[in-house]
Scaffold this motif. Structure first.
Motif, PDB file in Angstrom:
ATOM      1  N   HIS A 107       0.826  -1.208   0.000  1.00 34.96           N
ATOM      2  CA  HIS A 107       0.000   0.000   0.000  1.00 34.96           C
ATOM      3  C   HIS A 107       0.859   1.257   0.000  1.00 34.96           C
ATOM      4  O   HIS A 107       0.524   2.251  -0.646  1.00 34.96           O
ATOM      5  CB  HIS A 107      -0.931  -0.014   1.208  1.00 34.96           C
ATOM      6  CG  HIS A 107      -2.045  -1.003   1.074  1.00 34.96           C
ATOM      7  ND1 HIS A 107      -2.754  -1.469   2.167  1.00 34.96           N
ATOM      8  CD2 HIS A 107      -2.587  -1.627  -0.002  1.00 34.96           C
ATOM      9  CE1 HIS A 107      -3.690  -2.314   1.759  1.00 34.96           C
ATOM     10  NE2 HIS A 107      -3.596  -2.430   0.449  1.00 34.96           N
ATOM     11  N   VAL A 110       2.060   2.105  -3.453  1.00 31.62           N
ATOM     12  CA  VAL A 110       0.995   2.719  -4.255  1.00 31.62           C
ATOM     13  C   VAL A 110       0.876   4.197  -3.901  1.00 31.62           C
ATOM     14  O   VAL A 110       0.838   5.071  -4.780  1.00 31.62           O
ATOM     15  CB  VAL A 110      -0.358   2.014  -4.020  1.00 31.62           C
ATOM     16  CG1 VAL A 110      -1.484   2.771  -4.720  1.00 31.62           C
ATOM     17  CG2 VAL A 110      -0.308   0.571  -4.527  1.00 31.62           C
ATOM     18  N   ILE A 124       4.435  -3.653  -8.117  1.00 30.93           N
ATOM     19  CA  ILE A 124       3.862  -2.761  -9.127  1.00 30.93           C
ATOM     20  C   ILE A 124       4.745  -2.741 -10.371  1.00 30.93           C
ATOM     21  O   ILE A 124       4.262  -2.911 -11.500  1.00 30.93           O
ATOM     22  CB  ILE A 124       3.712  -1.335  -8.573  1.00 30.93           C
ATOM     23  CG1 ILE A 124       2.822  -1.323  -7.339  1.00 30.93           C
ATOM     24  CG2 ILE A 124       3.155  -0.392  -9.640  1.00 30.93           C
ATOM     25  CD1 ILE A 124       2.813   0.001  -6.592  1.00 30.93           C
ATOM     26  N   ASP A 138      -1.987   2.344 -18.747  1.00 29.11           N
ATOM     27  CA  ASP A 138      -2.781   1.152 -18.469  1.00 29.11           C
ATOM     28  C   ASP A 138      -1.974   0.119 -17.696  1.00 29.11           C
ATOM     29  O   ASP A 138      -2.480  -0.499 -16.744  1.00 29.11           O
ATOM     30  CB  ASP A 138      -3.286   0.527 -19.777  1.00 29.11           C
ATOM     31  CG  ASP A 138      -4.340   1.397 -20.445  1.00 29.11           C
ATOM     32  OD1 ASP A 138      -4.871   2.299 -19.772  1.00 29.11           O
ATOM     33  OD2 ASP A 138      -4.620   1.174 -21.633  1.00 29.11           O
ATOM     34  N   HIS A 141      -1.550   1.304 -14.110  1.00 32.05           N
ATOM     35  CA  HIS A 141      -2.794   1.143 -13.361  1.00 32.05           C
ATOM     36  C   HIS A 141      -3.007  -0.325 -12.982  1.00 32.05           C
ATOM     37  O   HIS A 141      -3.476  -0.640 -11.891  1.00 32.05           O
ATOM     38  CB  HIS A 141      -3.983   1.657 -14.182  1.00 32.05           C
ATOM     39  CG  HIS A 141      -5.291   1.547 -13.472  1.00 32.05           C
ATOM     40  ND1 HIS A 141      -6.215   0.564 -13.762  1.00 32.05           N
ATOM     41  CD2 HIS A 141      -5.828   2.284 -12.475  1.00 32.05           C
ATOM     42  CE1 HIS A 141      -7.268   0.706 -12.976  1.00 32.05           C
ATOM     43  NE2 HIS A 141      -7.063   1.740 -12.187  1.00 32.05           N
ATOM     44  N   TRP A 142      -2.656  -1.208 -13.891  1.00 33.55           N
ATOM     45  CA  TRP A 142      -2.751  -2.650 -13.626  1.00 33.55           C
ATOM     46  C   TRP A 142      -1.854  -3.024 -12.441  1.00 33.55           C
ATOM     47  O   TRP A 142      -2.255  -3.764 -11.546  1.00 33.55           O
ATOM     48  CB  TRP A 142      -2.346  -3.402 -14.892  1.00 33.55           C
ATOM     49  CG  TRP A 142      -2.370  -4.898 -14.843  1.00 33.55           C
ATOM     50  CD1 TRP A 142      -1.297  -5.722 -14.871  1.00 33.55           C
ATOM     51  CD2 TRP A 142      -3.521  -5.747 -14.787  1.00 33.55           C
ATOM     52  NE1 TRP A 142      -1.691  -7.041 -14.851  1.00 33.55           N
ATOM     53  CE2 TRP A 142      -3.066  -7.083 -14.797  1.00 33.55           C
ATOM     54  CE3 TRP A 142      -4.895  -5.507 -14.749  1.00 33.55           C
ATOM     55  CZ2 TRP A 142      -3.916  -8.177 -14.754  1.00 33.55           C
ATOM     56  CZ3 TRP A 142      -5.753  -6.593 -14.700  1.00 33.55           C
ATOM     57  CH2 TRP A 142      -5.262  -7.907 -14.703  1.00 33.55           C
ATOM     58  N   THR A 144      -0.572  -0.966  -9.999  1.00 29.53           N
ATOM     59  CA  THR A 144      -0.991  -0.366  -8.735  1.00 29.53           C
ATOM     60  C   THR A 144      -2.260  -1.035  -8.206  1.00 29.53           C
ATOM     61  O   THR A 144      -2.408  -1.245  -6.990  1.00 29.53           O
ATOM     62  CB  THR A 144      -1.230   1.142  -8.881  1.00 29.53           C
ATOM     63  OG1 THR A 144      -2.157   1.393  -9.947  1.00 29.53           O
ATOM     64  CG2 THR A 144       0.066   1.870  -9.172  1.00 29.53           C
ATOM     65  N   SER A 145      -3.157  -1.383  -9.100  1.00 28.93           N
ATOM     66  CA  SER A 145      -4.380  -2.085  -8.681  1.00 28.93           C
ATOM     67  C   SER A 145      -4.026  -3.440  -8.073  1.00 28.93           C
ATOM     68  O   SER A 145      -4.607  -3.850  -7.050  1.00 28.93           O
ATOM     69  CB  SER A 145      -5.323  -2.286  -9.878  1.00 28.93           C
ATOM     70  OG  SER A 145      -5.736  -1.041 -10.417  1.00 28.93           O
ATOM     71  N   ALA A 146      -3.080  -4.136  -8.686  1.00 28.89           N
ATOM     72  CA  ALA A 146      -2.644  -5.429  -8.152  1.00 28.89           C
ATOM     73  C   ALA A 146      -2.084  -5.275  -6.744  1.00 28.89           C
ATOM     74  O   ALA A 146      -2.361  -6.092  -5.856  1.00 28.89           O
ATOM     75  CB  ALA A 146      -1.596  -6.043  -9.075  1.00 28.89           C
ATOM     76  N   ILE A 148      -2.749  -2.852  -4.499  1.00 28.80           N
ATOM     77  CA  ILE A 148      -3.827  -2.523  -3.554  1.00 28.80           C
ATOM     78  C   ILE A 148      -4.605  -3.781  -3.175  1.00 28.80           C
ATOM     79  O   ILE A 148      -4.830  -4.065  -1.989  1.00 28.80           O
ATOM     80  CB  ILE A 148      -4.781  -1.483  -4.163  1.00 28.80           C
ATOM     81  CG1 ILE A 148      -4.074  -0.133  -4.323  1.00 28.80           C
ATOM     82  CG2 ILE A 148      -6.025  -1.316  -3.281  1.00 28.80           C
ATOM     83  CD1 ILE A 148      -4.863   0.875  -5.143  1.00 28.80           C
ATOM     84  N   LEU A 149      -5.013  -4.525  -4.188  1.00 28.88           N
ATOM     85  CA  LEU A 149      -5.840  -5.703  -3.936  1.00 28.88           C
ATOM     86  C   LEU A 149      -5.081  -6.783  -3.176  1.00 28.88           C
ATOM     87  O   LEU A 149      -5.615  -7.411  -2.254  1.00 28.88           O
ATOM     88  CB  LEU A 149      -6.367  -6.252  -5.267  1.00 28.88           C
ATOM     89  CG  LEU A 149      -7.286  -5.284  -6.038  1.00 28.88           C
ATOM     90  CD1 LEU A 149      -7.556  -5.811  -7.437  1.00 28.88           C
ATOM     91  CD2 LEU A 149      -8.590  -5.072  -5.282  1.00 28.88           C
ATOM     92  N   ASP A 152      -4.773  -5.829   0.437  1.00 31.32           N
ATOM     93  CA  ASP A 152      -6.031  -6.085   1.153  1.00 31.32           C
ATOM     94  C   ASP A 152      -6.163  -7.558   1.533  1.00 31.32           C
ATOM     95  O   ASP A 152      -6.519  -7.911   2.664  1.00 31.32           O
ATOM     96  CB  ASP A 152      -7.224  -5.671   0.284  1.00 31.32           C
ATOM     97  CG  ASP A 152      -7.316  -4.170   0.075  1.00 31.32           C
ATOM     98  OD1 ASP A 152      -6.630  -3.420   0.806  1.00 31.32           O
ATOM     99  OD2 ASP A 152      -8.066  -3.746  -0.823  1.00 31.32           O
TER     100      ASP A 152
END
Length: 368
Positions: A107, A110, A124, A138, A141-142, A144-146, A148-149, A152
């Motif tokens: 996190h 990110v 990332i 794109d 974003h892929w 950073t999303s990975a 974050i998820l 979690d």
């Protein structure tokens, strides 16, 4: 930083980490191949750290056990032997500490926009690099999303592992309370850190110190020591002492990190100083310089996304010539001395005091 853990214990921690990820691998694989690959990637990136937190925890557990065996039960109410708790529970909790650390790093990367960690691409950067044909925005974003998820999922899995520990209900509830408290304090510290960096929160020195204690000290030093005490049924005054000691150790550790990032060898430290400067990170160094007559020289440089090595050199000179670097070094010395004083005058068992004293000496030897 090192603690006194034997190599065999480091191997135990690494094996526990492997089990943590392997136990969930089959369930993850049944969802989709892409997520299974991400899980494997996270398992790889979670390794390679110094294991400071789980090593400190196991050292403290063994110290409490030694204290019980030697009859030194000051500050404890029937300290349990490790055999009664079980090595499996100890190792699983050690793995949880490292997983928590890695989830926070995901996190943090990110939030900071970092693509490098531990001398190479972080999660990332790795995910981004796996899609070279995608537009740059794109693929980023892929990645950073990975992060974050995955962060979690790892936080959730770590807490669930604590709930499933084969412990009596009392110690297990205490472990859960301590982990929950540490996660909440760390998130509160990170939130404050972002507010400071974005200029939403006034960057006063006291505020920066509060952020440092919440973000670093709580889960990095207080939590490992307090978990060991919880497994040993230590008395409340022992827990209170370990909170104070952990706070001093954590603040010293973080200020050292700020100094190493700014003045250390980046190849050895593994972090690029320019990233903190470009982000406008409000460290103790920055907070002190803000109150000096030299602040105007770097106020327009700090936080600029195009800060280069020349700008960084200007900021380092300002830190040196304003006394900010000396102030930060003095702060480290003060907090390490306080940690030693608090633990030395406490009712904490001798063997546990020695673990803390070893930690203090190890931090003193960190090269800045």
């Amino acid at each position: 930083m090192t603690v006194r853990t034997e190599p065999v214990v480091v191997a135990r921690i690494e094996a526990a980490l492997d089990r943590f990820f392997a136990e969930r691998a089959s369930a993850v694989a049944s969802l989709n191949a892409g997520f299974a690959d991400l899980w494997d990637l996270a398992a790889t990136h979670a390794r390679g750290g110094k294991l400071v937190r789980p090593r400190l925890f196991i050292d403290a557990v063994e110290a409490f056990c030694t204290a019980e065996e030697s009859g030194d039960t000051r500050g404890s109410e029937g300290v349990r032997k490790s055999g009664r708790i079980g090595e499996e529970s100890v190792d699983r909790l050690a793995a949880v500490l490292e997983v928590l650390h890695y989830a926070f790093l995901l996190h943090d990367d990110v939030i900071d926009g970092d693509l490098v960690r531990r001398h190479g691409p972080n999660l990332i950067g790795t995910v981004r690099g796996q899609h070279p044909d995608a537009p740059d925005g794109d693929s980023l974003h892929w990645g950073t999303s990975a992060a974050i998820l995955m962060g979690d999922v790892l936080l959730s899995a770590a807490v669930l592992d604590c709930a499933r520990l084969p412990l009596p209900s009392g110690p297990r509830a205490r472990v859960l309370d301590l982990v929950d408290e540490a996660i909440t304090e760390t998130v509160a510290g990170e939130y404050l850190d972002v507010g400071l960096s974005d200029g939403v929160v006034a960057a006063e020195l006291d505020t920066v110190m509060t952020m440092t204690a919440l973000k670093t000290a709580s889960y990095s030093f207080s939590l490992p020591l307090r978990l060991a005490a919880a497994l040993s049924d230590a008395a409340p005054e022992v827990d209170e002492t370990l909170v104070r000691v952990g706070n001093h150790l954590g603040v010293a550790f973080q200020v050292q990190d700020d100094l190493l990032t700014m003045f250390g060898r980046h190849v050895a430290h593994g972090k690029d100083a320019l990233s903190d400067l470009r982000e406008g990170k409000q460290t103790v160094l920055v907070a002190h310089l803000r109150s000096s007559v030299r602040w105007h020289e770097i106020a327009g440089v700090l936080g600029e996304p195009d800060v280069d090595e020349s700008g960084a050199a200007r900021i380092r000179r300002a830190f040196d010539e304003s006394g900010s670097r000396t102030f930060a070094v003095g702060l480290v010395t003060h907090h390490l001395a306080e940690a030693a004083r608090v633990i030395g005058s406490s009712t904490v068992p001798l063997e546990v005091r020695r673990v803390v004293e070893d930690c203090v000496e190890s931090l003193k030897s960190r090269s800045i």
